[in-house]
Design a protein around this motif. Structure first.
Motif, PDB file in Angstrom:
ATOM      1  N   LEU A 177      14.393-106.086 -15.741  1.00 52.93           N
ATOM      2  CA  LEU A 177      13.233-106.096 -16.627  1.00 52.93           C
ATOM      3  C   LEU A 177      13.698-106.459 -18.035  1.00 52.93           C
ATOM      4  O   LEU A 177      14.595-105.824 -18.577  1.00 52.93           O
ATOM      5  CB  LEU A 177      12.556-104.730 -16.645  1.00 52.93           C
ATOM      6  CG  LEU A 177      12.033-104.233 -15.295  1.00 52.93           C
ATOM      7  CD1 LEU A 177      11.511-102.812 -15.432  1.00 52.93           C
ATOM      8  CD2 LEU A 177      10.956-105.154 -14.766  1.00 52.93           C
ATOM      9  N   VAL A 229      12.777-106.507 -21.831  1.00 53.45           N
ATOM     10  CA  VAL A 229      11.878-105.883 -22.798  1.00 53.45           C
ATOM     11  C   VAL A 229      12.173-106.499 -24.158  1.00 53.45           C
ATOM     12  O   VAL A 229      13.290-106.430 -24.644  1.00 53.45           O
ATOM     13  CB  VAL A 229      12.089-104.346 -22.848  1.00 53.45           C
ATOM     14  CG1 VAL A 229      11.160-103.712 -23.861  1.00 53.45           C
ATOM     15  CG2 VAL A 229      11.894-103.735 -21.472  1.00 53.45           C
ATOM     16  N   GLU A 267      16.022-102.845 -12.665  1.00 51.98           N
ATOM     17  CA  GLU A 267      14.718-102.913 -12.016  1.00 51.98           C
ATOM     18  C   GLU A 267      14.576-101.708 -11.081  1.00 51.98           C
ATOM     19  O   GLU A 267      14.659-101.813  -9.867  1.00 51.98           O
ATOM     20  CB  GLU A 267      14.565-104.228 -11.254  1.00 51.98           C
ATOM     21  CG  GLU A 267      13.140-104.485 -10.853  1.00 51.98           C
ATOM     22  CD  GLU A 267      12.926-105.899 -10.358  1.00 51.98           C
ATOM     23  OE1 GLU A 267      12.000-106.087  -9.555  1.00 51.98           O
ATOM     24  OE2 GLU A 267      13.662-106.805 -10.770  1.00 51.98           O
ATOM     25  N   ALA A 323      11.322 -99.248 -15.260  1.00 53.61           N
ATOM     26  CA  ALA A 323       9.897 -99.550 -15.448  1.00 53.61           C
ATOM     27  C   ALA A 323       9.232 -98.492 -16.313  1.00 53.61           C
ATOM     28  O   ALA A 323       8.434 -98.811 -17.198  1.00 53.61           O
ATOM     29  CB  ALA A 323       9.203 -99.655 -14.101  1.00 53.61           C
ATOM     30  N   ALA A 337      10.232 -99.075 -19.950  1.00 51.65           N
ATOM     31  CA  ALA A 337       9.567-100.258 -20.491  1.00 51.65           C
ATOM     32  C   ALA A 337       8.086 -99.988 -20.751  1.00 51.65           C
ATOM     33  O   ALA A 337       7.547-100.330 -21.818  1.00 51.65           O
ATOM     34  CB  ALA A 337       9.729-101.432 -19.521  1.00 51.65           C
ATOM     35  N   ILE A 367       7.053-107.253 -21.741  1.00 53.79           N
ATOM     36  CA  ILE A 367       7.886-106.931 -20.584  1.00 53.79           C
ATOM     37  C   ILE A 367       7.795-108.083 -19.593  1.00 53.79           C
ATOM     38  O   ILE A 367       6.700-108.526 -19.246  1.00 53.79           O
ATOM     39  CB  ILE A 367       7.421-105.626 -19.900  1.00 53.79           C
ATOM     40  CG1 ILE A 367       7.398-104.477 -20.898  1.00 53.79           C
ATOM     41  CG2 ILE A 367       8.314-105.300 -18.704  1.00 53.79           C
ATOM     42  CD1 ILE A 367       6.668-103.255 -20.390  1.00 53.79           C
ATOM     43  N   GLU A 368       8.949-108.554 -19.148  1.00 55.20           N
ATOM     44  CA  GLU A 368       9.009-109.630 -18.157  1.00 55.20           C
ATOM     45  C   GLU A 368       9.982-109.242 -17.057  1.00 55.20           C
ATOM     46  O   GLU A 368      10.996-108.608 -17.310  1.00 55.20           O
ATOM     47  CB  GLU A 368       9.493-110.941 -18.797  1.00 55.20           C
ATOM     48  CG  GLU A 368       8.595-111.493 -19.864  1.00 55.20           C
ATOM     49  CD  GLU A 368       7.277-112.024 -19.339  1.00 55.20           C
ATOM     50  OE1 GLU A 368       7.211-112.421 -18.148  1.00 55.20           O
ATOM     51  OE2 GLU A 368       6.310-112.042 -20.118  1.00 55.20           O
ATOM     52  N   ARG A 369       9.661-109.639 -15.850  1.00 50.92           N
ATOM     53  CA  ARG A 369      10.564-109.438 -14.723  1.00 50.92           C
ATOM     54  C   ARG A 369      11.456-110.671 -14.634  1.00 50.92           C
ATOM     55  O   ARG A 369      10.978-111.797 -14.665  1.00 50.92           O
ATOM     56  CB  ARG A 369       9.758-109.286 -13.452  1.00 50.92           C
ATOM     57  CG  ARG A 369      10.562-108.908 -12.255  1.00 50.92           C
ATOM     58  CD  ARG A 369       9.638-108.759 -11.074  1.00 50.92           C
ATOM     59  NE  ARG A 369       9.940-107.509 -10.416  1.00 50.92           N
ATOM     60  CZ  ARG A 369       9.224-107.005  -9.440  1.00 50.92           C
ATOM     61  NH1 ARG A 369       8.131-107.614  -9.047  1.00 50.92           N
ATOM     62  NH2 ARG A 369       9.580-105.882  -8.870  1.00 50.92           N
TER      63      ARG A 369
END
Length: 112
Positions: A2, A4, A38, A43, A46, A59-61
């Protein structure tokens, strides 16, 4: 992982504190951003940042970049050859002329 990213001083401060407190969930700290594991904890951290700072946190995966799967061999060889060139001031477009290396304009429009 993840990713951030923070966009305010307050969000950066909170991110720094979260990273210090939960080092096991942090893959890498990048100043205004951090890569978190992850996991549910990653999560949670974030989402907690975004709940506190709203639009100041993105927030991006992400997934690791495997150059051998994603990038054609011609591009990998061109990058290595260009970095090994004799004259450091030669732009890539000029370097690639008359070779089998990919054209920069063609690479610009080609998706990985």
């Amino acid at each position: 992982m993840l990713l951030v990213v923070t966009y305010s001083q307050a969000a950066r401060t909170t991110l720094r504190n979260v990273c210090r407190t939960h080092e096991s969930a942090v893959v890498r700290r990048l100043g205004r951003a951090a890569l978190l594991e992850e996991t549910e904890l990653g999560a949670f951290l974030a989402l907690r940042l975004r709940a506190k700072h709203d639009d100041d946190v993105q927030i991006e995966r992400t997934q690791p970049f495997n150059e051998f799967e994603a990038v054609p061999e011609t591009v990998r060889k061109a990058a290595a050859a260009y970095e090994d060139r004799e004259t450091a001031s030669t732009p890539y477009a000029k370097f690639a002329v008359g070779t089998d290396y990919p054209d920069p304009e063609a690479m610009r429009d080609a998706d990985l």
